[in-house]
Structure formats: C-alpha cells, structure tokens
Scaffold this active site. Structure first.
Site, PDB file in Angstrom:
ATOM      1  N   LYS A 197       0.845  -1.204   0.000  1.00  0.00           N
ATOM      2  CA  LYS A 197       0.000   0.000   0.000  1.00  0.00           C
ATOM      3  C   LYS A 197       0.878   1.252   0.000  1.00  0.00           C
ATOM      4  O   LYS A 197       0.604   2.216  -0.726  1.00  0.00           O
ATOM      5  CB  LYS A 197      -0.967  -0.048   1.193  1.00  0.00           C
ATOM      6  N   GLN A 257      -4.396  -1.766   9.394  1.00  0.00           N
ATOM      7  CA  GLN A 257      -4.324  -3.078   8.745  1.00  0.00           C
ATOM      8  C   GLN A 257      -5.019  -4.144   9.602  1.00  0.00           C
ATOM      9  O   GLN A 257      -4.729  -4.298  10.784  1.00  0.00           O
ATOM     10  CB  GLN A 257      -2.857  -3.463   8.473  1.00  0.00           C
ATOM     11  N   ASP A 280     -10.351   3.605   3.799  1.00  0.00           N
ATOM     12  CA  ASP A 280     -10.432   2.149   3.612  1.00  0.00           C
ATOM     13  C   ASP A 280     -11.872   1.666   3.842  1.00  0.00           C
ATOM     14  O   ASP A 280     -12.172   0.494   3.693  1.00  0.00           O
ATOM     15  CB  ASP A 280      -9.473   1.474   4.601  1.00  0.00           C
TER      16      ASP A 280
END
Ligand code: NAP
Length: 281
Positions: A55, A99, A122
């Site tokens: 990422k 994450q 996200d």
C-alpha cells in the site's frame, strides 16, 4: 464460450496513471503539498506487513506520501485509540489505514470506529458503512468498492441481476451485498449456516466468493454465462472459487492473482487522493 477476463491489474495500472496526474495537480495548486495516507501495522504478522508495504509502494507510484506507523504486538486498545486520535488531529494526514487483523487483545471494531469519517479511506467504520448502505456519501470499503469499480469498468450489468455473495464479513461480504443492493441488484447473502449453498449459487447471475477457503466454491455450482468474482487469495495462487472449471463457461471472471487484489489497493489510493483533493486541492 471463452470468458472475459476482468483484469484488475490492468485497470489498476490505468487508474494509477490518472491518479498520478491528479496528485501532480494537487501539488501544483498547493505549493507542493501531497495527500498522505497513514498506515498502521500492529504486531509482526508477515502477511499484514507485506500488504502494508504494498500500500505504501502504491502511494509512492502515484506521487503521494505515506506515513508508516508500526506498533508492537503487545499494543493495547487504549494505545491504538490514542494513535488514531493523533492521526485524526494531524491536518497533514488525509487517510488512515488500520491493517486488519490486529492482535486479539485489541478491540478492533472500537479502533476502526475511532477513525474520523473523512479520513476513513479504507471504508471500515460503522458510520461509513451505514451511510453507504443508505445511499449517502462515504468512502466504500476498499475490497468491495474495488470490485464495483472493476465491474463498472467492464460495463458488467448489475441492475436487475441476481447476485449471490458467499461470505458476510464486515470488510467484504456485508458491504459487498449492500453496494450491490444500492446498484439495484437482487442480493442473496450466504454464510457458514446457509443451507443448500450449491443450489443458491446455481441461481446467480453474478457470484462473489469471499469465504477464505481455497477453491471452496466448486465450478459445477456456477451456471453457464455467470460473472464470477473471486476475492480469495491462497498459497498456490488459487482463490475461493474453482476458477479452472469455469473459464470456458462463464461470461467473465476475475483471475487470481491479478483480479480483486490490485483493485483493493487501487481503491484505497483512489479514495486517499479524493480525500487529499477535498482538503488541500
Ligand atoms: P472472513 O472474515 O474469514 O469471512 C469469511 C466468511 O465466509 C464468513 O462470513 C463465513 O461465514 C463465510 N463462510 C465460512 N465458511 C463457510 C461455508 N462453509 N459456507 C458458506 N460461507 C462460509 O474472511 P474475509 O476477510 O471476508 O475474506 C474472505 C476472502 O477474501 C479470503 O480469502 C481473503 O483472503 C480474501 N480477501 C481478499 C482481499 C483482497 O484485497 N484481495 C481483501 C480481504 C480479504 P460466518 O459469518 O457464518 O462465519
């Protein structure tokens, strides 16, 4: 019939070229400022470390910056919440990625929900999910949003189609089903307690496999001419669907690798650039 390959790798590369120009424009207008995505990695899971690295690399490819925050596996919920609050208050940070998964002593849901809505690039907060499901503006959850973008790119018709989503996780199956519903599909959501899974999948015009088990969905459960979306990725380069069995029968399918995965990362970057444009560009 040979199925159309829904080439996520190529679509993501094309999108990156466009995003590179948008980031350059932000820099030009703001005297050199760039969108910044903060990535938070808690613990030392090697797969998570790889995803976070990928990422960060994607940010750099489009000219954005990323801020890599690494926290030890002993981190508490309070410590992580404190870090998220810091990043929420940092006006140089435009997006926050936590994450998944975090170590089990941490209340992951509380930490996801602590991310400010305008930095939730996200798409993991309950608020963002609720807004999306109600048709209000919110950043979509990256994997299902990436799938929607991929299907749109190839003009796959969704309206009026019967979509069967196998899996109901908060980051994949559930938001996927709501996005499909928003796009006027008829949606069936299957999970581990679903009875007659094969019969339900046989009715699908579009099947989304988000189960987390290698080739769990068998080729002969899928009708001829269906569109097949495989979100899974497992060692050996297989997904959650037995793709080898449908390549000659499906209308279209996402390859593994090179289908859903690149679109997930691209969607995170795409939404980070949008957030950067809103606040600096
Ligand atoms: P997850 O949290 O483990 O969820 C799996 C879902 O599958 C659950 O809803 C579970 O049902 C359902 N399930 C399990 N066994 C089943 C069965 N026998 N029949 C029907 N449903 C069953 O996984 P996830 O995070 O959603 O990920 C799903 C897959 O997508 C994985 O392969 C993962 O690696 C992949 N993934 C890919 C990306 C990407 O960027 N490409 C991103 C995220 C995930 P219950 O709810 O009843 O337990």
């Amino acid at each position: 019939m040979t199925a159309l390959v829904l080439d996520g790798k190529a679509v993501a590369a094309q999108s990156e070229a466009e995003l590179t120009q948008r980031v350059a424009k932000i820099k030009e207008k703001s005297g050199g400022k760039t969108p910044i995505l903060a990535t938070i990695l808690v613990g030392d899971d090697p797969a998570s470390a790889t995803y976070v690295k990928m990422k960060g690399n994607a940010c750099r490819r489009v000219g954005m910056d990323s801020l890599a925050v690494e926290m030890p596996s002993s981190t508490t919920t309070e410590q992580l919440l404190q870090k998220i609050a810091e990043l929420n208050n940092d006006s140089n940070v435009h997006g926050i990625l936590l994450q998944h998964p975090v170590p089990e002593q941490i209340d992951e849901r509380a930490c996801f929900d602590a991310i400010a809505l305008h930095k939730d690039v996200d798409g993991v907060t309950c608020l963002g999910f609720g807004r999306m499901a109600m048709g209000e503006s919110a950043y979509g959850c990256a994997t299902p949003q990436g799938i929607m973008r991929l299907l749109q790119h190839y003009n796959v018709q969704i309206e009026g189609k019967h979509i069967v989503v196998v899996g109901r996780s908060p980051i994949l199956g559930k938001p996927m089903a709501m996005m499909m519903l928003q796009a006027n599909a008829t949606v069936t959501i299957c999970h581990s307690k679903t009875k007659n899974l094969a019969e339900l999948i046989k009715q699908a015009d579009i099947v989304v496999g988000a189960v987390g088990k290698p080739e769990f969905i068998k080729g002969d459960w899928i009708k001829d001419g269906a569109v097949v979306v495989d979100a899974g990725y497992h060692p050996g380069g297989v997904g959650d669907i037995e793709l080898s069995a449908i390549k000659e029968r499906a209308a279209a399918y996402t390859p593994v690798p090179g289908g859903v995965g690149p679109m997930t990362i691209n969607t995170l970057i795409f939404q980070s650039v949008e957030s950067g444009e809103k606040s600096i560009g």
